[in-house]
Design a protein around this motif. Structure first.
Motif, PDB file in Angstrom:
ATOM      1  N   ASN A   1      13.884  41.201  20.889  1.00 38.52           N
ATOM      2  CA  ASN A   1      14.911  42.212  21.133  1.00 38.52           C
ATOM      3  C   ASN A   1      15.985  41.622  22.037  1.00 38.52           C
ATOM      4  O   ASN A   1      15.756  40.647  22.744  1.00 38.52           O
ATOM      5  CB  ASN A   1      14.310  43.459  21.779  1.00 38.52           C
ATOM      6  CG  ASN A   1      15.132  44.701  21.514  1.00 38.52           C
ATOM      7  OD1 ASN A   1      16.250  44.609  21.007  1.00 38.52           O
ATOM      8  ND2 ASN A   1      14.588  45.861  21.842  1.00 38.52           N
ATOM      9  N   SER A   2      17.163  42.213  21.990  1.00 40.58           N
ATOM     10  CA  SER A   2      18.264  41.770  22.846  1.00 40.58           C
ATOM     11  C   SER A   2      19.216  42.932  23.079  1.00 40.58           C
ATOM     12  O   SER A   2      19.243  43.905  22.315  1.00 40.58           O
ATOM     13  CB  SER A   2      19.016  40.603  22.182  1.00 40.58           C
ATOM     14  OG  SER A   2      20.067  40.151  23.028  1.00 40.58           O
ATOM     15  N   ASN A   3      19.999  42.830  24.151  1.00 35.65           N
ATOM     16  CA  ASN A   3      20.994  43.883  24.390  1.00 35.65           C
ATOM     17  C   ASN A   3      22.348  43.350  24.863  1.00 35.65           C
ATOM     18  O   ASN A   3      23.281  44.126  25.027  1.00 35.65           O
ATOM     19  CB  ASN A   3      20.477  44.921  25.399  1.00 35.65           C
ATOM     20  CG  ASN A   3      20.092  44.304  26.720  1.00 35.65           C
ATOM     21  OD1 ASN A   3      20.583  43.243  27.105  1.00 35.65           O
ATOM     22  ND2 ASN A   3      19.179  44.956  27.419  1.00 35.65           N
ATOM     23  N   GLN A   4      22.452  42.022  25.073  1.00 33.51           N
ATOM     24  CA  GLN A   4      23.732  41.511  25.566  1.00 33.51           C
ATOM     25  C   GLN A   4      23.933  40.034  25.243  1.00 33.51           C
ATOM     26  O   GLN A   4      23.005  39.233  25.349  1.00 33.51           O
ATOM     27  CB  GLN A   4      23.837  41.702  27.081  1.00 33.51           C
ATOM     28  CG  GLN A   4      25.201  41.317  27.660  1.00 33.51           C
ATOM     29  CD  GLN A   4      25.211  41.369  29.167  1.00 33.51           C
ATOM     30  OE1 GLN A   4      24.354  40.795  29.817  1.00 33.51           O
ATOM     31  NE2 GLN A   4      26.178  42.071  29.728  1.00 33.51           N
ATOM     32  N   VAL A   5      25.148  39.718  24.838  1.00 35.25           N
ATOM     33  CA  VAL A   5      25.576  38.336  24.689  1.00 35.25           C
ATOM     34  C   VAL A   5      26.809  38.153  25.564  1.00 35.25           C
ATOM     35  O   VAL A   5      27.751  38.946  25.494  1.00 35.25           O
ATOM     36  CB  VAL A   5      25.934  37.994  23.228  1.00 35.25           C
ATOM     37  CG1 VAL A   5      26.432  36.554  23.129  1.00 35.25           C
ATOM     38  CG2 VAL A   5      24.733  38.198  22.314  1.00 35.25           C
ATOM     39  N   LYS A   6      26.797  37.131  26.395  1.00 37.18           N
ATOM     40  CA  LYS A   6      27.962  36.802  27.208  1.00 37.18           C
ATOM     41  C   LYS A   6      28.443  35.424  26.789  1.00 37.18           C
ATOM     42  O   LYS A   6      27.725  34.433  26.916  1.00 37.18           O
ATOM     43  CB  LYS A   6      27.615  36.801  28.698  1.00 37.18           C
ATOM     44  CG  LYS A   6      28.785  36.428  29.596  1.00 37.18           C
ATOM     45  CD  LYS A   6      28.348  36.349  31.051  1.00 37.18           C
ATOM     46  CE  LYS A   6      29.497  35.894  31.939  1.00 37.18           C
ATOM     47  NZ  LYS A   6      29.986  34.527  31.595  1.00 37.18           N
ATOM     48  N   ILE A   7      29.671  35.365  26.267  1.00 36.54           N
ATOM     49  CA  ILE A   7      30.228  34.090  25.850  1.00 36.54           C
ATOM     50  C   ILE A   7      31.707  34.056  26.223  1.00 36.54           C
ATOM     51  O   ILE A   7      32.459  35.007  25.949  1.00 36.54           O
ATOM     52  CB  ILE A   7      30.024  33.852  24.334  1.00 36.54           C
ATOM     53  CG1 ILE A   7      30.493  32.449  23.945  1.00 36.54           C
ATOM     54  CG2 ILE A   7      30.645  34.937  23.486  1.00 36.54           C
ATOM     55  CD1 ILE A   7      29.991  31.991  22.591  1.00 36.54           C
TER      56      ILE A   7
ATOM     57  N   GLU B   1      31.680  40.006  27.222  1.00 34.44           N
ATOM     58  CA  GLU B   1      30.298  40.480  27.266  1.00 34.44           C
ATOM     59  C   GLU B   1      30.133  41.461  26.114  1.00 34.44           C
ATOM     60  O   GLU B   1      30.802  42.498  26.073  1.00 34.44           O
ATOM     61  CB  GLU B   1      29.986  41.143  28.602  1.00 34.44           C
ATOM     62  CG  GLU B   1      29.990  40.170  29.769  1.00 34.44           C
ATOM     63  CD  GLU B   1      29.489  40.800  31.048  1.00 34.44           C
ATOM     64  OE1 GLU B   1      28.880  41.892  30.979  1.00 34.44           O
ATOM     65  OE2 GLU B   1      29.702  40.199  32.118  1.00 34.44           O
ATOM     66  N   ILE B   2      29.269  41.137  25.188  1.00 36.01           N
ATOM     67  CA  ILE B   2      29.141  41.912  23.953  1.00 36.01           C
ATOM     68  C   ILE B   2      27.802  42.642  23.932  1.00 36.01           C
ATOM     69  O   ILE B   2      26.742  41.989  23.918  1.00 36.01           O
ATOM     70  CB  ILE B   2      29.220  40.986  22.722  1.00 36.01           C
ATOM     71  CG1 ILE B   2      30.438  40.073  22.822  1.00 36.01           C
ATOM     72  CG2 ILE B   2      29.226  41.774  21.431  1.00 36.01           C
ATOM     73  CD1 ILE B   2      30.322  38.846  21.979  1.00 36.01           C
ATOM     74  N   PRO B   3      27.812  43.969  23.930  1.00 30.99           N
ATOM     75  CA  PRO B   3      26.548  44.701  23.765  1.00 30.99           C
ATOM     76  C   PRO B   3      26.022  44.495  22.339  1.00 30.99           C
ATOM     77  O   PRO B   3      26.777  44.606  21.369  1.00 30.99           O
ATOM     78  CB  PRO B   3      26.944  46.162  23.998  1.00 30.99           C
ATOM     79  CG  PRO B   3      28.301  46.116  24.628  1.00 30.99           C
ATOM     80  CD  PRO B   3      28.949  44.868  24.131  1.00 30.99           C
ATOM     81  N   VAL B   4      24.760  44.171  22.218  1.00 30.74           N
ATOM     82  CA  VAL B   4      24.134  44.043  20.900  1.00 30.74           C
ATOM     83  C   VAL B   4      22.855  44.874  20.897  1.00 30.74           C
ATOM     84  O   VAL B   4      22.264  45.140  21.943  1.00 30.74           O
ATOM     85  CB  VAL B   4      23.808  42.575  20.557  1.00 30.74           C
ATOM     86  CG1 VAL B   4      25.062  41.754  20.438  1.00 30.74           C
ATOM     87  CG2 VAL B   4      22.853  41.968  21.568  1.00 30.74           C
ATOM     88  N   LYS B   5      22.438  45.280  19.721  1.00 30.84           N
ATOM     89  CA  LYS B   5      21.209  46.064  19.599  1.00 30.84           C
ATOM     90  C   LYS B   5      20.656  45.914  18.192  1.00 30.84           C
ATOM     91  O   LYS B   5      21.378  45.542  17.253  1.00 30.84           O
ATOM     92  CB  LYS B   5      21.470  47.537  19.914  1.00 30.84           C
ATOM     93  CG  LYS B   5      22.499  48.201  19.021  1.00 30.84           C
ATOM     94  CD  LYS B   5      22.755  49.637  19.449  1.00 30.84           C
ATOM     95  CE  LYS B   5      23.818  50.291  18.563  1.00 30.84           C
ATOM     96  NZ  LYS B   5      24.087  51.690  18.970  1.00 30.84           N
ATOM     97  N   LEU B   6      19.366  46.205  18.062  1.00 24.04           N
ATOM     98  CA  LEU B   6      18.751  46.195  16.740  1.00 24.04           C
ATOM     99  C   LEU B   6      19.341  47.309  15.883  1.00 24.04           C
ATOM    100  O   LEU B   6      19.742  48.363  16.407  1.00 24.04           O
ATOM    101  CB  LEU B   6      17.244  46.402  16.859  1.00 24.04           C
ATOM    102  CG  LEU B   6      16.433  45.267  17.484  1.00 24.04           C
ATOM    103  CD1 LEU B   6      15.021  45.750  17.765  1.00 24.04           C
ATOM    104  CD2 LEU B   6      16.394  44.066  16.556  1.00 24.04           C
ATOM    105  N   PRO B   7      19.427  47.115  14.581  1.00 21.88           N
ATOM    106  CA  PRO B   7      19.863  48.206  13.707  1.00 21.88           C
ATOM    107  C   PRO B   7      18.950  49.421  13.871  1.00 21.88           C
ATOM    108  O   PRO B   7      17.753  49.276  14.157  1.00 21.88           O
ATOM    109  CB  PRO B   7      19.731  47.614  12.298  1.00 21.88           C
ATOM    110  CG  PRO B   7      19.812  46.131  12.500  1.00 21.88           C
ATOM    111  CD  PRO B   7      19.167  45.870  13.836  1.00 21.88           C
ATOM    112  N   VAL B   8      19.503  50.595  13.707  1.00 21.34           N
ATOM    113  CA  VAL B   8      18.726  51.833  13.845  1.00 21.34           C
ATOM    114  C   VAL B   8      17.545  51.807  12.868  1.00 21.34           C
ATOM    115  O   VAL B   8      17.709  51.547  11.678  1.00 21.34           O
ATOM    116  CB  VAL B   8      19.608  53.068  13.571  1.00 21.34           C
ATOM    117  CG1 VAL B   8      18.771  54.345  13.617  1.00 21.34           C
ATOM    118  CG2 VAL B   8      20.742  53.139  14.586  1.00 21.34           C
ATOM    119  N   GLY B   9      16.367  52.036  13.407  1.00 23.84           N
ATOM    120  CA  GLY B   9      15.165  52.068  12.570  1.00 23.84           C
ATOM    121  C   GLY B   9      14.560  50.718  12.255  1.00 23.84           C
ATOM    122  O   GLY B   9      13.511  50.637  11.615  1.00 23.84           O
TER     123      GLY B   9
END
Length: 203
Positions: free
Chosen positions: A132-138, A142-150
């Motif tokens: 799992n992940s919730n953030q990418v910083k490049i 700073e980009i919020p990321v998340k798993l697709p719903v479900g």
């Protein structure tokens, strides 16, 4: 009297001999349990996956960037049977551990030992763990990321391999960090691209 005593001694000796025979026979039927092997799982990023396009701008990874991925619930399967995987051989419970999968040193992505665990020897058919992940910083983003719903965060990698007694089986798993980030409408999704690239055996 002498006859009775001799008979008693003979009976005792006979019972003792019978007990020794039975114990010897039982001892030959006992099978010792095999010693465990060690399964080590190493996660590292694809060295060719170093860029991501965001808002029409291409960003190239640098040593100051961050992509936190949490690894959890490791298992190894032999058909329907499975064994739990732990962070190291001293662990007695599973735990969630976060790694910066784009951490670089001397221009190269780092490798992470995500599991280093005793398992029963034998033939196995797949490796499984959660990501799992919730953030990418490049760069400056700073980009919020998340798993697709479900979407199920548990990933199962089908691969036949063998673990032997008193030996280490090392499995190297490659993740493509930026190919695992997909834009969806106004957000970014984390869809891990994983593959087993190498299996090694050593003592």
């Amino acid at each position: 009297m002498k006859l009775t005593t001799g008979f008693t001694h003979g009976l005792s000796f006979g019972l003792l001999l019978l007990a020794v025979i039975l114990l010897s026979k039982c001892a030959t039927d006992i099978q010792t349990s095999p010693d465990p092997g060690v399964l080590k799982v190493i996660l590292y990023s694809d060295p060719a996956d170093t860029q991501i396009v965001i808002l029409s701008k291409t960003f190239t990874v640098s040593s100051s960037d961050y992509f936190g991925v949490t690894v959890f619930q490791g298992k190894v399967f032999s058909g329907e049977k499975f064994a739990f995987l732990y962070k190291d051989k001293m662990s007695y419970r599973q735990e969630d551990v976060t790694y910066n999968i784009i951490e670089r040193k001397e221009g190269r992505y780092q490798e992470f030992t995500i599991f280093d665990s005793y398992v029963p020897p034998g033939d196995y058919t797949s490796l499984q763990f959660g990501l799992n992940s919730n953030q990418v910083k490049i760069g400056y983003l700073e980009i919020p990321v998340k798993l697709p719903v479900g979407d199920n965060p548990i990933r199962k990698l089908e691969q036949v391999f063998t673990v032997k007694e008193n030996e280490v089986t090392e499995i190297k798993v490659q993740i493509s960090p930026f190919k695992s980030v997909k834009r969806y409408r106004d957000s970014y999704q984390f869809i891990p691209e994983l593959k087993i690239v190498e299996i090694n055996h050593y003592r």
